[in-house]
Design a protein around this motif. Sequence first.
Motif, PDB file in Angstrom:
ATOM      1  N   LEU A  90       0.829  -1.211   0.000  1.00  0.00           N
ATOM      2  CA  LEU A  90       0.000   0.000   0.000  1.00  0.00           C
ATOM      3  C   LEU A  90       0.866   1.264   0.000  1.00  0.00           C
ATOM      4  N   LEU A  91       2.082   1.156   0.505  1.00  0.00           N
ATOM      5  CA  LEU A  91       2.972   2.322   0.529  1.00  0.00           C
ATOM      6  C   LEU A  91       3.297   2.798  -0.883  1.00  0.00           C
ATOM      7  N   GLY A  92       3.225   1.870  -1.836  1.00  0.00           N
ATOM      8  CA  GLY A  92       3.470   2.252  -3.223  1.00  0.00           C
ATOM      9  C   GLY A  92       2.369   3.128  -3.792  1.00  0.00           C
ATOM     10  N   GLN A  93       1.209   3.141  -3.151  1.00  0.00           N
ATOM     11  CA  GLN A  93       0.088   3.980  -3.590  1.00  0.00           C
ATOM     12  C   GLN A  93      -0.107   5.187  -2.680  1.00  0.00           C
ATOM     13  N   SER A  94       0.804   5.357  -1.717  1.00  0.00           N
ATOM     14  CA  SER A  94       0.654   6.453  -0.755  1.00  0.00           C
ATOM     15  C   SER A  94       0.904   7.802  -1.420  1.00  0.00           C
ATOM     16  N   ILE A  95       0.453   8.840  -0.761  1.00  0.00           N
ATOM     17  CA  ILE A  95       0.599  10.209  -1.255  1.00  0.00           C
ATOM     18  C   ILE A  95       1.405  11.019  -0.250  1.00  0.00           C
ATOM     19  N   VAL A  96       2.387  11.749  -0.752  1.00  0.00           N
ATOM     20  CA  VAL A  96       3.138  12.671   0.095  1.00  0.00           C
ATOM     21  C   VAL A  96       2.386  13.998   0.102  1.00  0.00           C
ATOM     22  N   VAL A  97       1.819  14.343   1.241  1.00  0.00           N
ATOM     23  CA  VAL A  97       1.051  15.578   1.374  1.00  0.00           C
ATOM     24  C   VAL A  97       2.023  16.724   1.641  1.00  0.00           C
ATOM     25  N   ASN A  98       2.016  17.705   0.764  1.00  0.00           N
ATOM     26  CA  ASN A  98       2.914  18.855   0.882  1.00  0.00           C
ATOM     27  C   ASN A  98       2.213  19.959   1.666  1.00  0.00           C
ATOM     28  N   LEU A  99       2.737  20.246   2.871  1.00  0.00           N
ATOM     29  CA  LEU A  99       2.125  21.239   3.750  1.00  0.00           C
ATOM     30  C   LEU A  99       2.895  22.552   3.763  1.00  0.00           C
ATOM     31  N   SER A 100       3.829  22.717   2.842  1.00  0.00           N
ATOM     32  CA  SER A 100       4.712  23.879   2.874  1.00  0.00           C
ATOM     33  C   SER A 100       3.963  25.202   2.763  1.00  0.00           C
ATOM     34  N   ALA A 101       2.820  25.184   2.090  1.00  0.00           N
ATOM     35  CA  ALA A 101       2.074  26.431   1.921  1.00  0.00           C
ATOM     36  C   ALA A 101       1.590  26.996   3.247  1.00  0.00           C
ATOM     37  N   ALA A 102       1.478  26.146   4.266  1.00  0.00           N
ATOM     38  CA  ALA A 102       1.025  26.608   5.580  1.00  0.00           C
ATOM     39  C   ALA A 102       2.186  27.072   6.443  1.00  0.00           C
ATOM     40  N   HIS A 103       3.434  26.935   5.938  1.00  0.00           N
ATOM     41  CA  HIS A 103       4.625  27.325   6.697  1.00  0.00           C
ATOM     42  C   HIS A 103       5.554  28.085   5.778  1.00  0.00           C
ATOM     43  N   ASN A 129      -2.175  22.334  12.567  1.00  0.00           N
ATOM     44  CA  ASN A 129      -3.204  23.360  12.720  1.00  0.00           C
ATOM     45  C   ASN A 129      -4.235  23.244  11.602  1.00  0.00           C
ATOM     46  N   TRP A 130      -5.213  24.177  11.636  1.00  0.00           N
ATOM     47  CA  TRP A 130      -6.290  24.111  10.661  1.00  0.00           C
ATOM     48  C   TRP A 130      -5.794  24.354   9.246  1.00  0.00           C
ATOM     49  N   GLY A 131      -4.805  25.223   9.067  1.00  0.00           N
ATOM     50  CA  GLY A 131      -4.274  25.474   7.730  1.00  0.00           C
ATOM     51  C   GLY A 131      -3.715  24.215   7.106  1.00  0.00           C
ATOM     52  N   GLN A 132      -2.954  23.446   7.887  1.00  0.00           N
ATOM     53  CA  GLN A 132      -2.405  22.193   7.382  1.00  0.00           C
ATOM     54  C   GLN A 132      -3.513  21.170   7.132  1.00  0.00           C
ATOM     55  N   ALA A 133      -4.522  21.155   7.996  1.00  0.00           N
ATOM     56  CA  ALA A 133      -5.635  20.216   7.815  1.00  0.00           C
ATOM     57  C   ALA A 133      -6.370  20.505   6.509  1.00  0.00           C
ATOM     58  N   LEU A 134      -6.595  21.766   6.205  1.00  0.00           N
ATOM     59  CA  LEU A 134      -7.300  22.134   4.975  1.00  0.00           C
ATOM     60  C   LEU A 134      -6.491  21.724   3.751  1.00  0.00           C
ATOM     61  N   LEU A 156     -12.099  22.008  16.463  1.00  0.00           N
ATOM     62  CA  LEU A 156     -11.616  22.508  17.746  1.00  0.00           C
ATOM     63  C   LEU A 156     -11.811  24.014  17.796  1.00  0.00           C
ATOM     64  N   SER A 157     -11.622  24.580  18.978  1.00  0.00           N
ATOM     65  CA  SER A 157     -11.938  25.990  19.160  1.00  0.00           C
ATOM     66  C   SER A 157     -10.874  26.918  18.583  1.00  0.00           C
ATOM     67  N   SER A 158      -9.605  26.491  18.571  1.00  0.00           N
ATOM     68  CA  SER A 158      -8.526  27.389  18.154  1.00  0.00           C
ATOM     69  C   SER A 158      -7.892  26.891  16.861  1.00  0.00           C
ATOM     70  N   PRO A 159      -7.643  27.788  15.894  1.00  0.00           N
ATOM     71  CA  PRO A 159      -7.080  27.362  14.604  1.00  0.00           C
ATOM     72  C   PRO A 159      -5.662  26.835  14.707  1.00  0.00           C
ATOM     73  N   TRP A 160      -4.933  27.156  15.798  1.00  0.00           N
ATOM     74  CA  TRP A 160      -3.547  26.689  15.913  1.00  0.00           C
ATOM     75  C   TRP A 160      -3.449  25.328  16.614  1.00  0.00           C
ATOM     76  N   GLU A 161      -4.558  24.784  17.057  1.00  0.00           N
ATOM     77  CA  GLU A 161      -4.521  23.478  17.711  1.00  0.00           C
ATOM     78  C   GLU A 161      -4.328  22.378  16.671  1.00  0.00           C
ATOM     79  N   PRO A 162      -3.644  21.275  17.031  1.00  0.00           N
ATOM     80  CA  PRO A 162      -3.454  20.159  16.095  1.00  0.00           C
ATOM     81  C   PRO A 162      -4.793  19.590  15.631  1.00  0.00           C
TER      82      PRO A 162
END
Length: 207
Positions: A90-103, A129-134, A156-162
């Motif tokens: 299944l790792l051969g079908q995995s996706i690398v999620v690029n979160l750089s836009a949130a940092h 945080n919420w930016g990375q989740a989106l 969650l209540s705060s956008p910076w929470e995991p």
Amino acid sequence: MTNHRTKRETAENRAGFIAQKATVIRRYTLDGVSLAALCRDHGVSIEWLRWQFDVWEVPRRARGRAAPGAQPAHEAERAVLAQRLADPRLLGQSIVVNLSAAHARLPSVTRLAVPVGGARVAGEITVANWGQALITILQLDEHARQFPNVRQRKPLSSPWEPRTVCWGAPTPAGDMRARGQMFGYHSIGVSSYTAEHAPASAVALPG
């Protein structure tokens, strides 16, 4: 606008930080995330964070230095999952999620998302945080066949929470053995996952 927090907010932020122990330590030691960035993401003070790291006995990096031998987070996750999955293909079908836009100040922030298939009927990754989740949700939604029913576990209540982004079947929050089985781990992998998420103490719980 003020940055002052109430005692209740401070206590909640600290509790959330402690609950995400494993994620916090991984981000610092493997991803090279700075103390300042951790403070910003979790809404805690630098003094308290340093004290908590001392309690956890996390070795401190020299200022401005990346984690020695640091590798992309998705590669570290791939190595762990290769040892746990009953079907590592299944790792051969995995996706690398690029979160750089949130940092904007970090050159590369990545996570590994493994699709459902066979015994693996569910999956999830926890982000800062919420930016990375989106960003994660939008990227996985482009591959709905391998990642069905993409969602955030709960708002969650705060956008910076995991935040935890899930796909596939819902998993029982408190039953780590059942969760490991639904993630498609073999028996030893399930035991390893369960031990990793067992409470270390009444105060500090690994994330």
